[in-house]
Scaffold this motif. Structure first.
Motif, mmCIF file in Angstrom:
data_model
loop_
_atom_site.group_PDB
_atom_site.id
_atom_site.type_symbol
_atom_site.label_atom_id
_atom_site.label_comp_id
_atom_site.label_asym_id
_atom_site.label_seq_id
_atom_site.Cartn_x
_atom_site.Cartn_y
_atom_site.Cartn_z
ATOM 1 N N GLY A 91 0.820 -1.210 0.000
ATOM 2 C CA GLY A 91 0.000 0.000 0.000
ATOM 3 C C GLY A 91 0.849 1.252 0.000
ATOM 4 O O GLY A 91 1.973 1.256 0.517
ATOM 5 N N ARG A 92 0.296 2.325 -0.581
ATOM 6 C CA ARG A 92 1.011 3.610 -0.586
ATOM 7 C C ARG A 92 -0.013 4.737 -0.444
ATOM 8 O O ARG A 92 -1.074 4.718 -1.055
ATOM 9 N N ARG A 93 0.324 5.715 0.400
ATOM 10 C CA ARG A 93 -0.552 6.844 0.664
ATOM 11 C C ARG A 93 -0.151 8.036 -0.211
ATOM 12 O O ARG A 93 1.034 8.298 -0.406
ATOM 13 N N PHE A 94 -1.156 8.740 -0.731
ATOM 14 C CA PHE A 94 -0.886 9.983 -1.444
ATOM 15 C C PHE A 94 -2.115 10.884 -1.351
ATOM 16 O O PHE A 94 -3.187 10.466 -0.901
ATOM 17 N N GLU A 95 -1.938 12.128 -1.728
ATOM 18 C CA GLU A 95 -3.039 13.088 -1.694
ATOM 19 C C GLU A 95 -3.450 13.458 -3.107
ATOM 20 O O GLU A 95 -2.606 13.680 -3.980
ATOM 21 N N LYS A 96 -4.748 13.500 -3.312
ATOM 22 C CA LYS A 96 -5.294 13.897 -4.602
ATOM 23 C C LYS A 96 -6.351 14.970 -4.362
ATOM 24 O O LYS A 96 -7.376 14.705 -3.741
ATOM 25 N N GLU A 97 -6.043 16.165 -4.860
ATOM 26 C CA GLU A 97 -6.933 17.307 -4.687
ATOM 27 C C GLU A 97 -7.273 17.523 -3.220
ATOM 28 O O GLU A 97 -8.425 17.771 -2.842
ATOM 29 N N GLY A 98 -6.239 17.412 -2.375
ATOM 30 C CA GLY A 98 -6.405 17.666 -0.954
ATOM 31 C C GLY A 98 -7.022 16.526 -0.167
ATOM 32 O O GLY A 98 -7.234 16.641 1.041
ATOM 33 N N VAL A 99 -7.328 15.408 -0.826
ATOM 34 C CA VAL A 99 -7.934 14.248 -0.154
ATOM 35 C C VAL A 99 -6.903 13.124 -0.059
ATOM 36 O O VAL A 99 -6.256 12.787 -1.054
ATOM 37 N N GLU A 100 -6.765 12.541 1.119
ATOM 38 C CA GLU A 100 -5.797 11.465 1.318
ATOM 39 C C GLU A 100 -6.385 10.145 0.828
ATOM 40 O O GLU A 100 -7.485 9.759 1.204
#
Length: 326
Positions: A91-100
């Motif tokens: 798994g990997r975490r990232f932000e898209k348009e301010g949403v995690e």
């Protein structure tokens, strides 16, 4: 979702930080026998057993929050028939348009893979422990928090025990356990080099009277100050320890009987001439110098007999075991 990702040779699930499924590829749906409607907008943990929920909370979220990714996490998920399907999850975490968002890749594992012993043992223990308590799901989170708290308390206790294991709390000197270890080391050195060494037992005269007259807090203060006097008097390499109660022991390497008596007398005078809140404090000292026939028991016995002689002959004096017959 990209067409190639839809039919990639591995499952793909995208979840929010709270664990809600927001996207899933066809490969994963085919493996599990679900439709998109079964999973999207539902919690990822809805297809986990109790044991795997615990694993997910214990390892997945802490690693994601700390490192931003998780690699090769073993997890079993329930398919549409309720059967457990084993996966390796990355798994990997990232932000898209301010949403995690957390993207998860799930590789289905074959039944014959020989998992590492630690993983297999941990999984079996968790499943056995929590399968029997399936009806107590409401209490699991509380239990987990209590375990973490107890583990923290245990770590703090162990740290204190390590320190206390060789230190006397009241005086800050080394304790009896440390003294006994160093005495054994000194005897080994004697057997190898023949280097002489002496042992003092130092006892505060009329210490019971100090406690009875001034109270135990003042008695503790006297013990702590005597420890400072002893520390300031010894040479580098000498061992000073609290033996118990009002008794202190000193190991003096490379010191024969003659020198030990001289230095003990200097120590006795130093104590007697020091300023004490309770009035004059004196000590009696018993000395023994190690010889080839001695053991730790006989050496301590000799020093104790010499101390007893100092007490019997009026206190505030020094006696070496070899002078007792004289």
């Amino acid at each position: 979702m990209d067409e190639r990702l839809q039919y990639a040779p591995c499952g793909y699930v995208s979840i929010t930080h709270e664990g809600i499924v927001i996207d899933v590829n066809q490969t994963f749906l085919a493996i599990m026998g679900y439709s998109r409607a079964n999973l999207v907008d539902n919690h990822f943990e809805s297809i986990m057993s109790t044991a795997n929920k615990l694993i997910f909370h214990t390892y997945f979220y802490p690693f994601i929050n700390l490192n931003g990714h998780v690699e090769e996490m073993f997890l079993s998920l329930k398919d549409h028939k309720g059967l457990a399907i084993p996966f390796l999850l990355n798994g990997r975490r990232f932000e898209k348009e301010g949403v995690e968002i957390i993207d998860c890749i799930l590789m289905q594992m074959g039944k014959r893979i020989d998992y590492e012993v630690e993983i297999r043992t941990a999984k079996r223990q968790i499943e056995e422990a929590y399968w029997e308590k399936d009806q107590a799901l409401v209490k699991l989170e509380q239990l987990h928090m209590e375990i973490e708290q107890k583990q923290q308390e245990l770590m703090e206790l162990n740290a204190n025990l390590v320190k206390l294991s060789v230190t006397d709390k009241l005086t800050g000197l080394k304790n009896r356990r440390f003294f006994e270890e160093k005495l054994e080391d000194q005897m080994i050195l004697y057997s190898q080099t023949g280097q002489p060494f002496s042992l003092y037992i130092v006892d505060i005269d009329h210490f019971k009277k100090v406690n009875d007259t001034w109270g135990h807090p003042m008695g503790d203060s006297v013990l702590a100050k005597l420890a400072e006097v002893l520390q300031s008097h010894v040479r580098k390499g000498d061992i000073v320890a609290r033996y118990g109660g009002e008794e202190f022991v000193l190991i003096l390497p490379n010191m024969d009987a003659a020198e030990s008596k001289i230095r003990a007398e200097e120590l006795r005078l130093t104590v007697a001439s020091s300023t004490w809140e309770t009035g004059q404090i004196t000590v009696s000292i018993g000395i023994a110098t190690f010889i080839q026939m001695d053991s730790d028991i006989t050496l301590l016995k000799k020093a104790d007999l010499a101390l007893y002689a100092s007490k019997e002959n009026g206190r505030n004096r020094v006696t070496h075991f070899t002078d007792m017959n004289k």
